[in-house]
Design a protein around this motif. Structure first.
Motif, PDB file in Angstrom:
ATOM      1  N   CYS A  91       0.860  -1.170   0.000  1.00 18.35           N
ATOM      2  CA  CYS A  91       0.000   0.000   0.000  1.00 18.35           C
ATOM      3  C   CYS A  91       0.905   1.231   0.000  1.00 18.35           C
ATOM      4  O   CYS A  91       1.995   1.213   0.600  1.00 18.35           O
ATOM      5  CB  CYS A  91      -0.881  -0.023   1.244  1.00 18.35           C
ATOM      6  SG  CYS A  91      -2.050   1.328   1.396  1.00 18.35           S
ATOM      7  N   ALA A  92       0.478   2.285  -0.681  1.00 21.82           N
ATOM      8  CA  ALA A  92       1.296   3.491  -0.750  1.00 21.82           C
ATOM      9  C   ALA A  92       0.415   4.729  -0.709  1.00 21.82           C
ATOM     10  O   ALA A  92      -0.738   4.706  -1.155  1.00 21.82           O
ATOM     11  CB  ALA A  92       2.147   3.494  -2.021  1.00 21.82           C
ATOM     12  N   VAL A  93       0.984   5.801  -0.193  1.00 23.22           N
ATOM     13  CA  VAL A  93       0.278   7.084  -0.121  1.00 23.22           C
ATOM     14  C   VAL A  93       1.155   8.159  -0.753  1.00 23.22           C
ATOM     15  O   VAL A  93       2.383   8.114  -0.648  1.00 23.22           O
ATOM     16  CB  VAL A  93      -0.060   7.442   1.340  1.00 23.22           C
ATOM     17  CG1 VAL A  93       1.207   7.597   2.179  1.00 23.22           C
ATOM     18  CG2 VAL A  93      -0.877   8.716   1.426  1.00 23.22           C
ATOM     19  N   LEU A 101       5.882   8.683  -3.545  1.00 22.38           N
ATOM     20  CA  LEU A 101       5.046   7.775  -2.789  1.00 22.38           C
ATOM     21  C   LEU A 101       5.775   7.248  -1.559  1.00 22.38           C
ATOM     22  O   LEU A 101       6.969   6.972  -1.607  1.00 22.38           O
ATOM     23  CB  LEU A 101       4.615   6.590  -3.656  1.00 22.38           C
ATOM     24  CG  LEU A 101       3.826   6.914  -4.922  1.00 22.38           C
ATOM     25  CD1 LEU A 101       3.354   5.637  -5.592  1.00 22.38           C
ATOM     26  CD2 LEU A 101       2.644   7.813  -4.610  1.00 22.38           C
ATOM     27  N   THR A 102       5.007   7.094  -0.483  1.00 23.86           N
ATOM     28  CA  THR A 102       5.495   6.444   0.720  1.00 23.86           C
ATOM     29  C   THR A 102       4.817   5.098   0.818  1.00 23.86           C
ATOM     30  O   THR A 102       3.581   5.015   0.761  1.00 23.86           O
ATOM     31  CB  THR A 102       5.183   7.291   1.968  1.00 23.86           C
ATOM     32  OG1 THR A 102       5.853   8.540   1.858  1.00 23.86           O
ATOM     33  CG2 THR A 102       5.650   6.573   3.234  1.00 23.86           C
TER      34      THR A 102
ATOM     35  N   PHE B  45      12.245   5.435   0.152  1.00 27.21           N
ATOM     36  CA  PHE B  45      12.540   6.434  -0.860  1.00 27.21           C
ATOM     37  C   PHE B  45      13.966   6.932  -0.724  1.00 27.21           C
ATOM     38  O   PHE B  45      14.430   7.215   0.395  1.00 27.21           O
ATOM     39  CB  PHE B  45      11.559   7.601  -0.718  1.00 27.21           C
ATOM     40  CG  PHE B  45      11.926   8.812  -1.516  1.00 27.21           C
ATOM     41  CD1 PHE B  45      12.573   9.892  -0.930  1.00 27.21           C
ATOM     42  CD2 PHE B  45      11.641   8.876  -2.874  1.00 27.21           C
ATOM     43  CE1 PHE B  45      12.915  11.014  -1.661  1.00 27.21           C
ATOM     44  CE2 PHE B  45      11.985   9.990  -3.620  1.00 27.21           C
ATOM     45  CZ  PHE B  45      12.619  11.057  -3.008  1.00 27.21           C
ATOM     46  N   LEU B  46      14.662   7.053  -1.843  1.00 24.77           N
ATOM     47  CA  LEU B  46      16.023   7.571  -1.817  1.00 24.77           C
ATOM     48  C   LEU B  46      16.111   8.957  -2.446  1.00 24.77           C
ATOM     49  O   LEU B  46      16.552   9.914  -1.811  1.00 24.77           O
ATOM     50  CB  LEU B  46      16.969   6.615  -2.547  1.00 24.77           C
ATOM     51  CG  LEU B  46      17.119   5.212  -1.947  1.00 24.77           C
ATOM     52  CD1 LEU B  46      18.058   4.375  -2.814  1.00 24.77           C
ATOM     53  CD2 LEU B  46      17.619   5.282  -0.526  1.00 24.77           C
ATOM     54  N   ILE B  47      15.690   9.064  -3.725  1.00 25.30           N
ATOM     55  CA  ILE B  47      15.871  10.318  -4.451  1.00 25.30           C
ATOM     56  C   ILE B  47      14.883  10.384  -5.592  1.00 25.30           C
ATOM     57  O   ILE B  47      14.454   9.358  -6.118  1.00 25.30           O
ATOM     58  CB  ILE B  47      17.331  10.436  -4.959  1.00 25.30           C
ATOM     59  CG1 ILE B  47      17.605  11.814  -5.567  1.00 25.30           C
ATOM     60  CG2 ILE B  47      17.644   9.330  -5.955  1.00 25.30           C
ATOM     61  CD1 ILE B  47      19.099  12.054  -5.846  1.00 25.30           C
TER      62      ILE B  47
END
Lengths: 113, 115
Positions: A91-93, A101-102, B45-47
């Motif tokens: 799941c991502a937001v 996206l996180t 997340f990196l970049i």
């Protein structure tokens, strides 16, 4: 800061049974919400997304998800699971108007024949 | 190309060596992202690149990590003096850059093992 929680690390279901994967998010505004699937050795593939409007969204492979603002949830469902659905689900937001996206930590789905 | 292409698919290196990971995004996609996937950690997340510039590099874990993108296309993620904790799958994604789609298209990743 935005965050996503997938409380179930592993789920096992029998083929033909129904499925619900849980996702809770934390975000200051109305987010964009996504479900991705990752099969072994594969990249992530988008299953479905919610931007606005109807809170029940349909995706590929017979999946659907429902956005519930009051519960900050975006659970993924499928009425009847197939053996080929065995994979990891994320799941991502993301922010409206943006693309970063996180992701949650994922739920590994095992399907018993 | 038809999809996001990453190379190498697998890389085994010794601690302290430098590695370069390459990403070739979908043709015409202006936005490019690097994520790291560690066991049980989800995607980190990196970049993020928009064109050749990186407006958000907040996820790079240390100054040993750097990335560049040239010609608005291919991107290289470089890890200097690799450590065992760098072992992970490095995923690249691209998108059209339109602000109302949000969909990222992912490559199959580069699995890095640091011995």
């Amino acid at each position: 800061a935005q965050s996503v929680t997938q409380p179930d690390i592993h789920i096992t279901v029998s083929e033909g049974a129904s499925l619900e994967l849980r996702c809770n998010y934390s975000y200051g505004a109305t987010p964009y919400l996504f479900w991705y699937v990752q099969s072994p050795g594969q990249g992530l593939q988008l299953l479905l997304k919610y931007f606005s409007g109807d809170t029940l969204v349909q995706g590929i492979k017979g999946f659907e998800a429902e956005f519930k603002r009051s519960q900050s949830s975006f659970n993924l469902r499928k009425p009847s699971v197939h053996w080929s659905d065995a994979a990891e689900y994320f799941c991502a937001v993301g922010p409206q108007g943006g693309n970063k996206l996180t992701f949650g930590t994922g739920t590994q789905l095992k399907v018993e024949l | 190309g038809a999809g996001v292409s990453q190379s190498p698919s697998n890389k085994v290196t010794e601690k302290g060596k430098d590695v370069e990971l390459r990403c070739d995004p979908i043709s015409g996609h202006t936005a490019l992202y690097w994520y790291r996937q560690s066991l049980g950690q989800g995607l980190e997340f990196l970049i993020y690149f928009q064109g050749n510039s990186a407006p958000d590099k907040s996820g790079l874990p240390s100054d040993r990590f750097s990335a560049e993108r040239t010609g608005g296309s291919v991107s290289t993620l470089t890890i200097q003096r690799t450590q065992q904790e760098d072992s992970a799958v490095y995923l690249c994604a691209s998108s059209s850059g339109a602000t109302n789609t949000g969909e990222l298209f992912f490559g199959e990743g580069s699995r890095l093992t640091v011995l």
